[in-house]
Structure formats: structure tokens, C-alpha cells
Write an enzyme that holds these catalytic residues in place. Structure first.
Site, PDB file in Angstrom:
ATOM      1  CD  GLU A  15      -1.704  -2.458   1.314  1.00  0.00           C
ATOM      2  OE1 GLU A  15      -2.507  -3.360   0.996  1.00  0.00           O
ATOM      3  OE2 GLU A  15      -0.580  -2.693   1.826  1.00  0.00           O
ATOM      4  CG  HIS A  18     -11.602  -8.829   4.794  1.00  0.00           C
ATOM      5  ND1 HIS A  18     -10.961  -9.796   5.526  1.00  0.00           N
ATOM      6  CD2 HIS A  18     -10.947  -8.755   3.612  1.00  0.00           C
ATOM      7  CE1 HIS A  18      -9.967 -10.310   4.815  1.00  0.00           C
ATOM      8  NE2 HIS A  18      -9.936  -9.692   3.651  1.00  0.00           N
TER       9      HIS A  18
END
Length: 705
Positions: free
Chosen positions: A436, A506
Site C-alpha cells: 500500500e 475486512h
């Protein structure tokens, strides 16, 4: 027999006597500036000092091998000598030291030794070591990609076929993950980057063998494909010039990136706040002093009969006079006006809260889901802006372009980017490594070159490796450079829970954390039409924007809408009233909007009239709409999915209590998730996240107060 001038130039790796004398002057100028700053710091006339002493030879060599205003530069705080060679003046450097508003690098916002000058292509850097490596990778990618996009924007620097991107770091930064992500990218993509590792043997007080395996980073990186690795004694100007010239030539020829590992010394402490005598024994410091590059060059010039003692003395007098004059002028320079403290957090030219971004919808087609309208918006914006790129993990249809005709294509785990690569090519929609920080850091480097990166972070839960790039780089660049650099990157992030099987990694929310990043705008749509309009505003905005797309809302039927057209935009900071009501107001956003509407319908059966306000954007948020609603109803609930403690609702509740207290007939009530992660088991997730029944109970309680 005397050696001819030509033969001597050959023996000096192409450097003439004049070149060597110029190098000596630049090196001495850098050192004397360090000394002057230390003196001014001791007199409390500047406020911080960090020197480049001992690094001067290889940095002057780098400046002589590269082209200011042609190549691109991402230096770090030891690179004073390089900046001088490129064209940053001693006066400019001292303006930074005194914190003057005339400081061209930052207008008094940054510490000194953070070089920046757009005309020279020196990009403003932060104090976070190593982060600039990924920016350099993105900048070099722009060099490769921009010609296919029609070149640079009008008024922007031209793109040259053989330009090179320079980046430098200390040996300590080679232990950082972002350095290795950078090496992975520049090697895999064969980018024209020259990376200079200035190895003075220490990361503050930590010797190299303790922060780099084996104490020799160049041995560790030799296995990277396409990477030319060059080792050099960075205290020797002639050998440093050879090394830098070879590295630059390799990158200019588009053979791939080059890494120069230069062994230098650090005769001064890490900074003026450090004392190296606490961890370096006297004998080690004496050995370093014997390798001082300025003394070595003076000895070399004399041994080669290239200069006399009188000439060296004249150079020293000239340098001292130049620095004295520059210091005298810098100390008289104006201070930043107090009312400039808020300047340049955001773009002063493009205001996404203005009516310019209030364009009417022109609906077309049948109602579609949020994710479909996001996809159509991205497609139309890529058509609108030929310099827009989309990248991230799995966002391409397929990494191997030759397979496009053989497979349906991935297009993101939620299909938000499906078909973009097929429509616009692999130069404009492509996959990134599973990293990321790499995604955001490269996007910053591209953005400073005029490319419009719209990147995807696959799940909000995994955004944290990019936090340094977002908080310290992306959101700060405009402010710290006094509006001379900007990186208007859009970060799309799938966020939130209410998904069976999402579990702890998640299902997170956490928008309040990014609300603490001045310079970053945050968008959080609750329906398909708003997602399209707010995303388009984000892309056409000139600030970095985080677009939070709730996973649960991607394919819900209740928030479907017709596509509002290729020009539809919604201004930031303008809430939407989703339901009228007179007894109390719920202020909410994201997935809690629909739950609040359902709760309001239940409350109506009990005679309670509830207004529902959808903020739509978190930074900025619509304080005027909140004020109107509170004044009209006198009772407030703030509902969000994030954890209750320190959720963004706390900021809204606090401000209401502070500024609208006399309008309240009941305490401000907050609804949020309990202070735990979101568990996997559906029964636990239901307890953890706020449900419609929780909102109904709160409505009844507030109404009855």
C-alpha cells in the site's frame, strides 16, 4: 616531463583543473554554511541545524553529472552540496534557517536543509527518511508514461527522452521497507532512476552493521535485475564523479536504474541536538577526520600542482565573504505573517465546495448499483482526462496484456475498475505490487509531474502500511512547500462492515483517523448517484482526496440510481436532507443513512418526527446544515458505524455542545460500534455494529428527555 592538460583531464575522469577548483569551492561553501548555521543556532538566531559535512564530494559529483531543470531530484537533508551545485543559493538556504516567509522552499514551514525549487526540479521533501524513494519511482514512471498521454500539461516542464530521476538516502534508510519496495519497482519496471546511498556508517548513533545485514547494502541489492550497482569512496571527488557519471549514463541510456553506494564520513554529529562523542570513540573520530573530503581534495590539488596555497586561501576568503553577506541579509528577511498559518493547507485556486462543482444531473439508462456507477464515472473521467491513471492491487483486467482477448478480466475484487484496462490500455490501468505504501508513494511522484492518479486500496483494513505516505507526504506536500508543489491524488478505499464473513480484517471503519490529516479531503457517499457525483468532484479537485466506498452499499438495491451523466458533480461540504422531521435530527453518513431512515419510519409510528441528514463528506463537513437542523429540532443523534470512542461523531457532538448548546433540549446522543474489532461470527458482528433497533431506542430516549 609535465602532463598535458588533456592527459590530466583524462586522468581525472574527464574533470579539468577548473572543474576541480569549482568542486572544491562548492564543497567548501557547503561546509562553511554548516558552520555558519551552527554559529547562528548557538546564538538562537536559527532554530535547528543538520549538516551534510563529510558527504560533500559525492554530492558535488552528482550535481556535476546531472542537469538541473532537466533531470528530477528527490534529495534528503544531507544534500546541501548537491543543492548548491544545482543552483540553490546560500541566501536561500539561510532563509530556511531563520524561518523567513521569503524562504523559497517552504515559506518558513519546514526545517532548514529540506531543499526545494520547482525551476530546478528539486521536489520538496519531508523529514521522514526514505519515503522520497517511492516518489522518485513515481516521477520516473511519469517520464515513461507521459509521452503516451500527449506529453506534459501546457505550462508544465517538458518531458525529455533521456531525463533521469535522482534520489538519495542515508545508509540508515536502507533498512526501511519503502526502500525495498522502491527497489522492487524501479528494477521490475526498468525505470531511469539513480539512487545514491550516502553511507556514513551510522543511523544517528546506530552503526551500519546493526541496521543493515552484513553492514553493506550494495552486496544485498546485487540480485535485483536491471539494477546497476556501483561502489565508490564518496570522499574522493574524482572517483565519485566517475561513479555518478556511469550511473547517470546507464539510466539515460534506458538500461535500467542504478544504485551508487558511496562510503562517506560524518565529521559532525547527526544534528545539533546529537553529540556523537557519546557513542563514537576518539580514535574512530580521528580516522574519520583523516578522510575529510575537503582536506583530501585540497591535498590532491596541491600534489598535482593544480593550485597554490594562496589560491586556496583566496577561495576560502571568497566563500566566507559570500556566506557572511548572505547571513546578514537573511537575518533581516521578513518573518511569516501570523495570518498565514492556515494558508496552503488546501488549494487556493480550486475550491471543491464552490458552485463550480454544483452541476445538475442528466440521468440516463436504468437504475444501477453504486459499484456500477463508480465504474462508469471512472470510465468517463479517463475519457475526459487523458493523463488520468488507475492502479492498485488487482485493479487491471489482467496483468499480462496479451491475455486481454482470452479472459473476462478481474477489474478489482469488487469489479469497480472492470474494463478500464481494456478500454484505455495497460499504461493507464495497471496492477501494483501488494504494497500500500508503494501505491500511494508512487502516486505522489506521478502527481507532481501532472499525471492524475486515482488509486485503489483494496480494503480499508490494509491501508495502514500507507499511513506514512498519506499523513506525512500526501496531505502535507502543498502546505510544507508553500504551495509550490502539490499531489492531487485520489485514493479509493473499500470500507465498512455489515458483510457476513468479513471478520476483523475486512470490516473496519476508521474515517476519524484520517480526519486528523490536514490537507486531505474525505468523501463518504451513501448511494449510487452521490458516489458518482462525489467521485467526479474528487478527481477534478486539486487536493488529495480519500473516497470511502462502503462495501455493503456497493450492490444494495435500495440505493440504485440512474447514471447522472458524465458532468455530474456534487460540491464537498454540502449535506443532503434524506428525510424531513421536526422532533429530532439524526446526523449520519455511509451505511448508517439507510438504517437511520428505517429507524425514522419506525419512530413515526410512535408519533416522533425524525429528520435525517446525510453528511456525504467528512472533511469538510456541512456545519451550516447541522446548525439549521439542530436549531429546528433541538434534539440530536449522531450515528456512525465506526467505534464510539473517538469516532468522528465525537467531533460533531462536541462542536454542537460548544456552539449550539442554547439550542438543545436534550443531551447530544451518539450511536456507534462498540469498542471492539468487528468479529467474524454473524451473531457477534450484529452486536458489535449499530443496528436499526439501536437507533430506534436512541430516538425514543432522546425524544422523551
Amino acid at each position: 616531463m609535465r602532463t598535458s592538460t588533456r592527459d590530466r583531464a583524462q586522468s581525472y575522469e574527464g574533470l579539468t583543473r577548473d572543474d576541480l577548483l569549482a568542486a572544491y569551492r562548492w564543497m567548501l561553501l557547503a561546509r562553511r554554511l554548516d558552520d555558519k548555521e551552527l554559529q547562528l543556532k548557538s546564538q538562537s538566531q536559527i532554530f535547528f541545524q543538520i549538516s551534510g559535512a563529510g558527504h560533500e564530494a559525492v554530492l558535488v559529483a552528482a550535481g556535476m553529472a546531472l542537469k538541473p531543470g532537466y533531470d528530477w531530484f528527490f534529495p534528503y537533508y544531507r544534500d546541501r552540496a548537491l543543492a548548491l551545485v544545482l543552483g540553490v543559493s546560500p541566501y536561500d538556504m539561510l532563509l530556511a534557517g531563520v524561518g523567513s516567509s521569503d524562504d523559497p522552499a517552504s515559506g518558513g514551514r519546514m526545517m532548514p536543509s529540506h531543499w526545494s525549487k520547482p525551476s530546478l526540479h528539486i521536489v520538496n521533501g519531508s523529514s521522514a527518511t526514505g519515503t522520497q524513494c517511492l516518489h522518485a519511482a513515481g516521477c520516473a514512471e511519469a517520464t515513461r508514461r507521459l509521452p503516451a498521454f500527449g506529453g506534459a500539461l501546457p505550462g508544465s516542464p517538458a518531458v525529455h527522452d533521456d531525463e533521469v530521476t535522482y534520489v538519495s538516502i542515508g545508509d540508515g534508510a536502507t533498512g526501511e521497507g519503502e526502500f525495498w519496495e522502491f527497489l522492487n519497482t524501479i528494477s521490475a519496471e526498468r525505470l531511469p532512476v539513480v539512487c545514491l546511498v550516502e553511507d556514513n556508517g551510522y543511523a544517528i548513533s546506530c552503526p551500519a552493521e546493526f541496521h543493515t545485514a552484513g553492514g553493506d547494502v550494495s552486496r544485498l541489492v546485487e540480485g535485483f535485475p536491471n539494477l546497476e550497482v556501483i561502489r565508490v569512496d564518496g570522499t574522493d571527488i574524482v572517483q565519485s564523479y566517475r561513479a555518478m557519471r556511469e550511473a547517470v549514463a546507464y539510466a539515460r541510456a534506458r538500461k535500467g536504474p542504478a544504485l551508487v553506494h558511496a562510503r562517506v564520513v560524518r565529521p559532525y554529529s547527526h544534528s545539533q541536538t546529537d553529540d556523537e562523542r557519546l557513542y563514537k570513540p576518539a580514535e574512530e573520530r580521528e580516522l574519520e577526520a583523516a578522510r575529510d573530503p575537503i582536506a583530501l581534495l585540497a591535498q590532491f590539488l596541491k600534489s598535482e600542482s593544480l593550485v597554490s596555497d594562496d589560491e586556496l586561501a583566496r577561495i576560502r576568503r571568497d566563500v566566507d565573504a559570500e556566506i557572511s553577506e548572505a547571513a546578514e541579509q537573511a537575518l533581516k528577511a521578513p518573518r511569516p505573517p501570523l495570518d498565514s498559518a492556515r494558508s496552503w493547507v488546501y488549494s487556493p485556486d480550486v475550491d471543491p465546495t464552490s458552485d463550480r462543482f454544483d452541476t445538475p444531473p442528466r440521468p440516463e439508462g436504468k437504475p444501477e448499483t453504486m459499484v456500477t456507477l463508480i465504474n462508469r464515472t471512472l470510465h468517463d473521467e479517463m475519457t475526459h482526462n487523458p493523463r488520468m491513471v488507475v492502479f492498485g492491487q488487482d485493479v487491471a483486467d489482467v496483468s499480462r496484456s496479451e491475455l486481454l482477448g482470452k479472459v473476462p478480466g478481474k477489474g478489482g475484487v469488487f469489479k469497480a475498475t472492470h474494463g478500464l484496462q481494456r478500454a484505455f490500455g495497460s499504461e493507464r490501468c495497471f496492477n501494483s505490487p501488494l504494497a500500500e505504501a508503494n501505491i500511494v508513494g508512487r502516486a505522489i511522484g506521478m502527481a507532481v509531474r501532472g499525471i492524475k492518479p486515482v488509486v485503489e486500496i483494496q480494503f480499508f483494513d490494509y491501508i495502514w502500511p500507507a499511513m506514512m505516505q498519506i499523513r506525512d507526504e500526501l496531505s502535507m506536500l502543498r502546505y510544507r512547500s508553500a504551495n509550490t508543489w502539490a499531489a492531487p491524488v485520489v485514493i479509493r478505499v473499500a470500507i465498512g462492515g455489515y458483510l457476513r464473513g468479513g471478520g476483523i480484517y475486512h470490516s473496519q471503519s476508521g474515517e476519524s483517523i484520517f480526519a486528523h490529516c490536514p490537507g486531505l479531503r474525505i468523501v463518504f457517499p451513501s448511494n449510487a448517484s452521490d458516489a458518482a457525483g462525489l467521485l467526479r468532484t474528487s478527481i477534478r479537485c486539486d487536493d488529495p482526496v480519500m473516497v470511502l466506498e462502503h462495501k455493503h452499499l456497493y450492490r444494495q438495491t435500495y440505493n440504485k440510481a440512474e447514471y447522472p451523466g458524465p458532468d455530474y458533480m456534487i460540491p464537498f461540504g454540502r449535506a443532503a436532507e434524506r428525510r424531513a422531521g421536526t422532533d429530532l435530527v439524526i446526523i449520519t453518513w455511509g451505511a448508517l443513512v439507510q438504517r437511520s431512515l428505517v429507524a425514522a419510519q419506525h419512530a413515526e409510528k410512535n408519533g416522533i418526527s425524525v429528520r435525517v441528514i446525510d453528511l456525504r463528506t467528512i472533511i469538510p463537513f456541512d456545519w451550516a446544515a447541522i446548525t439549521d437542523a439542530v436549531t429546528a429540532t433541538n434534539r440530536v443523534i449522531v450515528a456512525h458505524e465506526d467505534q464510539l470512542t473517538c469516532g468522528f461523531g465525537a467531533e460533531i457532538a462536541a462542536r454542537i455542545s460548544e456552539e449550539l448548546f442554547d439550542q438543545l433540549d436534550a443531551p447530544v446522543t451518539r450511536i456507534g460500534a462498540i469498542d471492539t474489532p468487528v468479529a467474524y461470527a454473524p451473531e457477534l458482528e450484529e452486536v458489535i455494529l449499530p443496528q436499526t433497533d439501536d437507533i430506534v431506542k436512541a430516538i425514543k430516549k432522546v425524544a422523551a428527555y
